[in-house]
Enzyme design. Structure first.
Site: not given
Ligand code: AMP
Length: 219
Positions: A14, A128, A89, A161, A172
């Site tokens: 994404k 990554r 999410r 990360r 995740r």
């Molecule tokens: P991402 O960068 O999208 O992979 O998000 C990393 C982490 O941020 C996720 O594993 C969640 O802990 C948190 N996170 C990101 N977006 C959301 C969301 N819309 N709702 C809840 N947690 C989020």
């Protein structure tokens, strides 16, 4: 205001697709994960609330995320186009987003779900690397920087990360299956869903999405 949503499991691509799409459109990248990581780095109250959930690979509570997103929308121009990456999410977030959009007469144009097999996701996540300064995303073998550890765009240092380790990644993916995958159905029923095969190279994914966006605009 208009928005497009990118759905898909962690590692589906994404963020990488979003980076390509924003270069060719007037969409603004709204990545809740990036905003939360920025809040943690800045040591804000929001970051403090989010940190433990993120390092475990769990979702940050809906009210925290919705507060952050609502603030973003309110602070942006009323004719902005948002490319939502990693948001919503949960079905609750999607419902609340519908409520906001109804209230301000905003339009959700497309929901693209990027589909890739779990083993591809894991391979992408484990390799990554991200730029500390501009957030550009690389992969040690698939999208390597010209100089190892250094961002092509801004010269910033690349890092991995903390939640990109094997155990957290597994959680995740499970959290996605349990809490986010039902959004595919949610948006399909609204007639907004488009499935994208994201198992191949990111440029193909970007091209396909850009095709949908420009076809609808009649350009
Ligand atoms: P991402 O960068 O999208 O992979 O998000 C990393 C982490 O941020 C996720 O594993 C969640 O802990 C948190 N996170 C990101 N977006 C959301 C969301 N819309 N709702 C809840 N947690 C989020």
């Amino acid at each position: 205001m208009e928005a497009v949503i990118l759905l898909g499991a962690p590692g589906a691509g994404k963020g990488t697709a979003a980076e390509g799409i924003i270069q060719h459109t007037d969409y603004v990248h709204l990545a809740t994960g990036n905003l939360l990581r920025e809040a943690i780095a800045a040591g804000t109250e929001l970051g403090r609330k989010a940190k433990a959930f993120m390092s475990e690979g769990e979702l940050v509570p809906d009210d925290v995320v919705m507060g952050m997103v609502t603030e973003r929308f309110a602070g942006g121009p009323s004719d902005a186009h948002y490319l939502c990456d990693g948001f919503p999410r949960t079905v609750e977030q999607a419902r609340l987003l519908d409520g906001i959009f109804n209230k301000i007469n905003a339009r959700l144009r497309f929901v693209f779900v990027l589909e890739a097999p779990p083993e591809v996701s894991v391979m992408r996540i484990s390799g990554r690397r991200i730029c500390k300064d501009c957030g550009a995303v690389y992969h040690v073998t698939n999208i390597p920087p010209r100089v190892e550890g250094v961002c092509d765009s801004c010269g910033g240092e690349l890092y991995q990360r903390v939640d990109d380790n094997e155990e957290t990644v597994r959680n995740r993916l499970e959290v996605y299956r349990r809490q986010t995958a039902s959004l595919v159905d949610y948006y399909d029923k609204k007639g907004l869903l488009t499935r994208i095969d994201a198992s191949g190279h990111h440029e193909g994914v970007e091209k396909e999405i850009l095709g949908y966006l420009s076809a609808e605009q009649g350009t």
